[in-house]
Design a protein around this motif. Structure first.
Motif, PDB file in Angstrom:
ATOM      1  N   PRO A 126      18.087  -9.773   2.834  1.00 27.72           N
ATOM      2  CA  PRO A 126      16.695  -9.456   3.164  1.00 27.72           C
ATOM      3  C   PRO A 126      16.530  -8.065   3.776  1.00 27.72           C
ATOM      4  N   ASP A 127      17.574  -7.559   4.424  1.00 29.02           N
ATOM      5  CA  ASP A 127      17.491  -6.234   5.041  1.00 29.02           C
ATOM      6  C   ASP A 127      17.303  -5.141   3.979  1.00 29.02           C
ATOM      7  N   ILE A 128      17.910  -5.343   2.815  1.00 28.37           N
ATOM      8  CA  ILE A 128      17.754  -4.365   1.727  1.00 28.37           C
ATOM      9  C   ILE A 128      16.313  -4.362   1.231  1.00 28.37           C
ATOM     10  N   GLU A 129      15.747  -5.544   1.088  1.00 27.78           N
ATOM     11  CA  GLU A 129      14.350  -5.648   0.656  1.00 27.78           C
ATOM     12  C   GLU A 129      13.420  -5.033   1.699  1.00 27.78           C
ATOM     13  N   GLU A 130      13.714  -5.289   2.967  1.00 31.57           N
ATOM     14  CA  GLU A 130      12.871  -4.751   4.038  1.00 31.57           C
ATOM     15  C   GLU A 130      12.962  -3.228   4.099  1.00 31.57           C
ATOM     16  N   ALA A 131      14.143  -2.690   3.832  1.00 28.12           N
ATOM     17  CA  ALA A 131      14.308  -1.237   3.816  1.00 28.12           C
ATOM     18  C   ALA A 131      13.453  -0.611   2.717  1.00 28.12           C
ATOM     19  N   ALA A 132      13.372  -1.281   1.581  1.00 21.53           N
ATOM     20  CA  ALA A 132      12.538  -0.779   0.487  1.00 21.53           C
ATOM     21  C   ALA A 132      11.061  -0.809   0.877  1.00 21.53           C
ATOM     22  N   ARG A 133      10.653  -1.838   1.608  1.00 22.17           N
ATOM     23  CA  ARG A 133       9.259  -1.913   2.067  1.00 22.17           C
ATOM     24  C   ARG A 133       8.952  -0.784   3.055  1.00 22.17           C
ATOM     25  N   LEU A 134       9.896  -0.505   3.940  1.00 17.51           N
ATOM     26  CA  LEU A 134       9.703   0.570   4.909  1.00 17.51           C
ATOM     27  C   LEU A 134       9.608   1.933   4.228  1.00 17.51           C
ATOM     28  N   ASP A 135      10.243   2.045   3.055  1.00 16.89           N
ATOM     29  CA  ASP A 135      10.163   3.300   2.294  1.00 16.89           C
ATOM     30  C   ASP A 135       8.895   3.400   1.463  1.00 16.89           C
ATOM     31  N   GLY A 136       8.030   2.386   1.557  1.00 19.69           N
ATOM     32  CA  GLY A 136       6.732   2.446   0.892  1.00 19.69           C
ATOM     33  C   GLY A 136       6.585   1.593  -0.345  1.00 19.69           C
ATOM     34  N   ALA A 137       7.598   0.828  -0.708  1.00 20.71           N
ATOM     35  CA  ALA A 137       7.511  -0.021  -1.901  1.00 20.71           C
ATOM     36  C   ALA A 137       6.661  -1.254  -1.609  1.00 20.71           C
ATOM     37  N   ASN A 138       5.771  -1.598  -2.546  1.00 21.16           N
ATOM     38  CA  ASN A 138       4.989  -2.815  -2.372  1.00 21.16           C
ATOM     39  C   ASN A 138       5.818  -4.025  -2.792  1.00 21.16           C
ATOM     40  N   GLU A 139       5.250  -5.226  -2.621  1.00 24.90           N
ATOM     41  CA  GLU A 139       6.003  -6.449  -2.884  1.00 24.90           C
ATOM     42  C   GLU A 139       6.442  -6.553  -4.340  1.00 24.90           C
ATOM     43  N   TRP A 140       5.592  -6.109  -5.266  1.00 23.31           N
ATOM     44  CA  TRP A 140       5.945  -6.177  -6.681  1.00 23.31           C
ATOM     45  C   TRP A 140       7.136  -5.270  -6.992  1.00 23.31           C
ATOM     46  N   LYS A 141       7.136  -4.070  -6.430  1.00 20.13           N
ATOM     47  CA  LYS A 141       8.238  -3.140  -6.669  1.00 20.13           C
ATOM     48  C   LYS A 141       9.533  -3.636  -6.017  1.00 20.13           C
ATOM     49  N   VAL A 142       9.401  -4.231  -4.829  1.00 24.18           N
ATOM     50  CA  VAL A 142      10.577  -4.791  -4.161  1.00 24.18           C
ATOM     51  C   VAL A 142      11.181  -5.887  -5.029  1.00 24.18           C
ATOM     52  N   PHE A 143      10.319  -6.737  -5.563  1.00 22.55           N
ATOM     53  CA  PHE A 143      10.779  -7.842  -6.409  1.00 22.55           C
ATOM     54  C   PHE A 143      11.415  -7.325  -7.693  1.00 22.55           C
ATOM     55  N   LEU A 144      10.743  -6.374  -8.342  1.00 19.27           N
ATOM     56  CA  LEU A 144      11.172  -5.913  -9.664  1.00 19.27           C
ATOM     57  C   LEU A 144      12.390  -5.007  -9.614  1.00 19.27           C
TER      58      LEU A 144
END
Length: 226
Positions: A126-144
């Motif tokens: 989950p930390d990798i996904e959260e890092a992507a969110r902090l970099d500005g990625a929305n939920e769809w981009k995090v998922f994809l």
């Protein structure tokens, strides 16, 4: 050799195989999409009634195929609301049609894809996904771009296993879609009828065909996990 070159024989031989592959491919696409989305949701979200809903989704894995077929007839039969709506829209009932075979395959194959997808997403940090969110990625981009690639091995395995399950479907398909040659007769029902009628040559050819196809798919799964 003359038998194998006979045109009517070849048509009879290839028809159930083609129908099985066609149904499995279409139902597989649906199952991959729905199973991946559901697996991601249940791997990361907690909500009231989650255990009950998840149990319902997994029921086709343990229920007898005839029970699944019974429920499909009850839900999509001519006297049901869904069945009447389908008749009104498409001017024909869905039961005992090629699309009924697709629906039956989706129902029985979904738990395998869902289970694999959920396990794969649970392994994603989950930390990798959260890092992507902090970099500005929305939920769809995090998922994809994050979740799916990291869970790809499990998703591929689930896709192959669900395709194999749909390919070998028998009970629910026989009840809901019937056994109409050239329309809904898949390899499993064709083998059953061939044995029942004493046509062991054709039965053996279909058995060998589905064993080879299933073996190759399972070999791919084992290779992915090795």
């Amino acid at each position: 050799m003359d038998l194998l070159l006979n045109k009517s024989f070849m048509l009879e031989f290839w028809s159930p195989i083609w129908i099985s592959l066609k149904v499995s491919i279409i139902s597989g696409i649906v199952v991959i999409i729905l199973g991946t989305l559901a697996g991601r949701l249940f791997a990361r979200k907690s909500f009231k009634g989650k255990a009950i809903l998840e149990t319902i989704l997994m029921l086709p894995m343990v229920l007898p195929p005839t029970v699944i077929g019974f429920f499909l007839i009850f839900i999509f039969g001519n006297n049901s609301i869904a069945g009447q709506a389908i008749q009104w829209i498409f001017k024909q009932p869905i039961i005992f049609t090629w699309w009924a075979a697709v629906i039956a395959s989706i129902v029985v194959a979904f738990p395998l894809m869902y289970q694999s997808a959920k396990a794969g997403f649970q392994e994603v940090n989950p930390d990798i996904e959260e890092a992507a969110r902090l970099d500005g990625a929305n939920e769809w981009k995090v998922f994809l771009y994050i979740s799916v690639p990291l869970a790809s091995k499990a998703l591929i395995s689930g896709s192959i296993l669900s395709f194999a399950r749909a390919l070998g479907e028998f009970g629910a398909t026989l009840m809901f879609a019937g056994n109409i040659p050239g329309e809904t007769q898949n390899i499993s029902t064709a083998i059953y009828i061939a044995i029942d009628s004493g046509n062991m040559v054709m039965a053996w050819l279909w058995v060998i065909s589905i064993v080879i196809i299933s073996f190759m798919m399972l070999l791919i799964v084992r290779t992915k996990h090795s």
